[in-house]
Structure formats: C-alpha cells, structure tokens
Scaffold this active site. Structure first.
Site, PDB file in Angstrom:
ATOM      1  N   PHE A 138      -2.739   1.972  -3.964  1.00  0.00           N
ATOM      2  CA  PHE A 138      -3.615   1.963  -2.794  1.00  0.00           C
ATOM      3  C   PHE A 138      -4.911   2.669  -3.168  1.00  0.00           C
ATOM      4  CE2 PHE A 138      -5.613   3.596   1.011  1.00  0.00           C
ATOM      5  CZ  PHE A 138      -5.627   2.470   1.819  1.00  0.00           C
ATOM      6  N   ASP A 223      -7.224   7.845  -9.818  1.00  0.00           N
ATOM      7  CA  ASP A 223      -7.480   8.001  -8.389  1.00  0.00           C
ATOM      8  C   ASP A 223      -6.642   9.182  -7.914  1.00  0.00           C
ATOM      9  OD1 ASP A 223      -7.430   7.962  -5.629  1.00  0.00           O
ATOM     10  OD2 ASP A 223      -7.231   5.785  -5.462  1.00  0.00           O
ATOM     11  N   LYS A 252      -9.858  12.903   0.490  1.00  0.00           N
ATOM     12  CA  LYS A 252      -8.856  13.517   1.377  1.00  0.00           C
ATOM     13  C   LYS A 252      -8.981  15.039   1.531  1.00  0.00           C
ATOM     14  CE  LYS A 252      -5.537   9.960   2.186  1.00  0.00           C
ATOM     15  NZ  LYS A 252      -5.572   8.781   1.321  1.00  0.00           N
TER      16      LYS A 252
HETATM   17  C1  LIG Z   1      -6.280   7.526   1.185  1.00  0.00           C
HETATM   18  C2  LIG Z   1      -6.500   7.013  -0.190  1.00  0.00           C
HETATM   19  C3  LIG Z   1      -7.649   6.276  -0.523  1.00  0.00           C
HETATM   20  C4  LIG Z   1      -8.670   5.879   0.514  1.00  0.00           C
HETATM   21  O1  LIG Z   1      -9.322   6.987   1.032  1.00  0.00           O
HETATM   22  P1  LIG Z   1     -10.214   6.815   2.381  1.00  0.00           P
HETATM   23  O2  LIG Z   1     -10.860   8.159   2.509  1.00  0.00           O
HETATM   24  O3  LIG Z   1      -9.271   6.480   3.469  1.00  0.00           O
HETATM   25  O4  LIG Z   1     -11.176   5.729   2.109  1.00  0.00           O
HETATM   26  C5  LIG Z   1      -7.817   5.892  -1.818  1.00  0.00           C
HETATM   27  N1  LIG Z   1      -6.913   6.200  -2.767  1.00  0.00           N
HETATM   28  C6  LIG Z   1      -5.810   6.903  -2.486  1.00  0.00           C
HETATM   29  C7  LIG Z   1      -4.862   7.244  -3.581  1.00  0.00           C
HETATM   30  C8  LIG Z   1      -5.555   7.323  -1.185  1.00  0.00           C
HETATM   31  O5  LIG Z   1      -4.432   7.982  -0.913  1.00  0.00           O
END
Ligand SMILES: *Cc1c(COP(=O)(O)O)cnc(C)c1O
Length: 403
Positions: A138, A223, A252
């Site tokens: 994700f 990520d 986050k």
């Molecule tokens: C939540 C998340 C995103 C997206 O972040 P947003 O601030 O909602 O755009 C991307 N990568 C990972 C691993 C996430 O957990």
C-alpha cells in the site's frame, strides 16, 4: 445523543469515502481519547500510526502553539528555520543526506517515484522507468502511488493508470531475477507492510533486493510511512534490517499528529532534483515542521526506539500466549516493535466492535488482521488491559459461534 449532529452533518456534507465507526471523538490525552458522550477509550490505533507520542504530547503542543504565534506560512520561495532544523536532525539520525518535505504519505511516494525516474534520466538511462512494487503493498491513493499499490479493488474505475508499474511477490527472492531488467528504475517496498496485513520483509529478501539494485543500477526505495519513525524499534525501519535504501519516504507519525511527509535520499540521488523539478506549496510549513521537530527530538532524546522494542516484545509475547489459548481464533501473530498484526480465523469486524464497546480502539486490515499501532508511551499495565479486553472480545465471539 451528543455527537449525533456531527454524524448527520458528516453524512450530509462529506464525501462518502470512509465507512466510519459510529464514534465521535472530542478530546485526547496520552494513550486515551474521549468521545462526545464522555466515554474513555484506550487508543491502540493511534490515528493509524500517527500519534507516536500519544494524544496532545506537551512538547508537540508547545512547539505548535509557539510557532503558530510567530509564523504560520510563507511558502518554499523563502527559507524558514523549522524546516532546516528538522532536515538536519533527520539526516544526522539516519535519514540519509537530503530531505524534501511534503504533506502526506502518498505525496512522499509520488515524489520518490519521480525522483527515481529523474535520477535514471539524468544519468542517461532513459530506458529505466519501471517501478516494481510488491504484492499486498500500500503506497497511497494518488494516481502514481495507486499504480504502485497492487490492490485491484482500490484501482478499479480509475483507469487508465500511469504505466511503467509492475508487481512482484513480496519476499519471493527466487522471483527477483525475473522481476528486474534493464528498464527497472526502482523497487518500492514497505519493510513492514501495514495495510496489507502486517507482513515483515525477510532480511534476506531486502539484502537480495539491495544486491540486485547494485548490480543493475536500479534504486531501492523504502516506504517507511507507517513502519518508520521508531515504530519497529529503530528510528528508521531499514536499521532493523541492516539494509540501506537509496530513498526513504516518511509521513504518518512524523508530525506527531500534524500532516507532514518527507522524501529522504542519498546525495547522489537527491541531486537529480534541480530547481523547478518538483515542489509543493505547504511542504515544511513552519507549524507542521515545528511539530515534527519536537516529535523527533523527543523520540531521540528519550530513546523511544529502545522502549518500543521492549514494549513490542512484551506485547507480542502476550499475544503468542493468547494464540496458544485460542488457536481456533488466532491463526498467527506477526509484527515488529509496536506494529503488530493478529491474523484471525473469525470475523474481524465483530471483534473490533466488541473492543470498542469495552473501550479499546483497534482496527482490522486485509479483512482478518487485527492491527495494533499503540503510542510509544504505553505502559505495561495498559498493554495488559488491552490484551484482556481483546481476550474478552475473543470469548464473546467464540460463544456466539458456539466454538
Ligand atoms: C498510509 C500509508 C501511505 C499513504 O499515506 P497518506 O498520508 O494516507 O497519503 C503510504 N504508504 C504506507 C506504507 C502507508 O501506510
């Protein structure tokens, strides 16, 4: 009922993108939040890995309020101090060499994809454009990040998506040679997958990815939007695996509750961005940057990574014990630090509802994985309390199913 008006306004005027739990929150402090009716909840979701230091941590609130009185915003056409100090602190503590600030995880990944492609392009490798991400990944909801998110349900209806995105099996070392070729610009991977159900990458897999990138000239992007900022027991997740990426994305928890994200990169890679190549109006907004600086200082000065590792170990041992006791309910316990997934053999939604009833916030990802992302300030007693509420919920779900 208090909060009813808020719910009604929400459904009338907000787009219907979330199926929300029927709770209206009005206040938070430490590991607790209160709803409109005054009910208190122990927060083991932390605003989805955002409230690292709990709700309204005094140092973060103080940084926000004092910065808000001085300067809210001027744009990136000028220099501001919070951004500079934050970038320095990130860089000196493992965040590679140079930072680009943005506002969210999707935006960070979007920028990282652009940076990787531009890096290859500037080196004269115009053939290297492919971004390879992992199954169950994700990376966010914008078109580029969505293309790297191998989840057909959330891509459906938004096509045509940008091209040049491919997927390989998470942790499938034996598939690596097949996945990579001369057109690969970068691999994009969560060292610990969050939304996909809390799956940890194997150290061997990340090492193999690193080696494959070094051989082929592809970049390695981690990520760490969810698993970074101390969540897995080291400030950056890559440190837990001993594999250094070329680019890291953060968001986050970074701002301790305010929206801010970042792309961290090595000097060689970061240099691919020159004036005009990328930008964002609000990036490193002084208030958001001050909040992030305060959060990061507390994490480092109070050595929270170590606490996260210790508390995480305790939490996971408690859940292993529960799994022994209820093997017909708990299939598997996974995770690192305070990022924990409990794969269930029963309906996750009803278990979550029972936890809410008992005053514990948790959620379910990937259909059947109970995900815990508690704040780093939690105590052993709070862990015990959360575990006993979950056990209570398990018993009730079992009774209902006649197990
Ligand atoms: C939540 C998340 C995103 C997206 O972040 P947003 O601030 O909602 O755009 C991307 N990568 C990972 C691993 C996430 O957990």
């Amino acid at each position: 009922m208090k909060g009813e008006a808020t719910k009604q306004l929400h459904s009338k005027y907000l787009m219907n993108t979330y199926s929300r739990y029927p709770i209206v929150f009005v206040r938070g402090e430490g590991a607790y939040v209160w709803d409109a009716e005054g009910k208190k909840y122990l927060d083991f979701l932390g605003g989805i890995a955002v409230n690292l230091l709990g709700h309204c941590h005094p140092s973060v609130v103080e940084a926000i309020t004092s910065q808000a009185k001085e300067l809210l915003h001027v744009s990136n056409l000028y220099y501001t101090e919070p951004a500079a100090k934050l970038a320095e602190l990130l860089s000196l503590n493992g965040g590679l060499d140079k930072i680009f600030f943005c506002n969210s995880g999707a935006e960070a990944n979007e920028g990282a994809i652009k940076l990787a492609r531009k890096f290859q392009w500037r080196r004269g490798h115009r053939e290297k454009y492919k971004i390879i991400s992992m199954t169950h990944s994700f990376h966010g909801r914008t078109l580029g990040a969505l293309s790297a998110t191998a989840k057909p349900q959330i891509q459906e209806g938004f096509g045509p998506l940008p091209s040049g995105f491919h997927t390989m099996g998470f942790n499938e070392i034996e598939r690596l040679d097949e996945a990579i070729d001369e057109s690969t610009a970068a691999f994009l991977i969560e060292p610990i997958q969050g939304e996909g159900g809390v799956h940890c990458a194997g150290k061997g897999f990340l090492e193999a990815l690193r080696a494959a990138c070094d051989r082929s000239g592809a970049l390695l992007i981690f990520d760490e939007v969810q698993c970074g900022m101390g969540r897995c027991g080291t400030l950056f997740a890559y440190e837990s695996f001993g594999v250094r990426p070329d680019i890291i994305t953060l968001a986050k928890g970074m701002g301790g509750g305010l929206p801010i994200g970042a792309i961290c990169a090595t000097d060689a890679v970061a240099n691919a961005f020159q004036p005009g190549d990328h930008g964002t109006t609000f990036g490193a907004n002084p208030v958001a940057a001050a909040a992030a600086l305060a959060t990061l200082r507390v994490l480092i000065e109070e050595n929270y990574s170590e606490r996260v590792a210790r508390m995480g170990g305790y939490l996971i041992s408690k859940f292993h014990a529960l799994q022994q006791k209820y093997p017909d309910v708990i299939r598997e316990v996974r995770g690192m630090g305070l990022m924990i997934g409990i794969e269930l053999r029963v309906d996750g939604a009803s278990l979550v509802a029972k936890c809410h009833e008992k005053g514990l916030l948790v959620n379910v990802v990937a259909g059947s994985v109970l995900r815990l992302l508690p704040p780093y300030i939690i105590t052993k007693e709070e862990v015990d309390r959360a575990v006993s509420i979950i056990e209570e919920a398990i018993k009730r779900v079992k009774n209902k199913r006649g197990l």
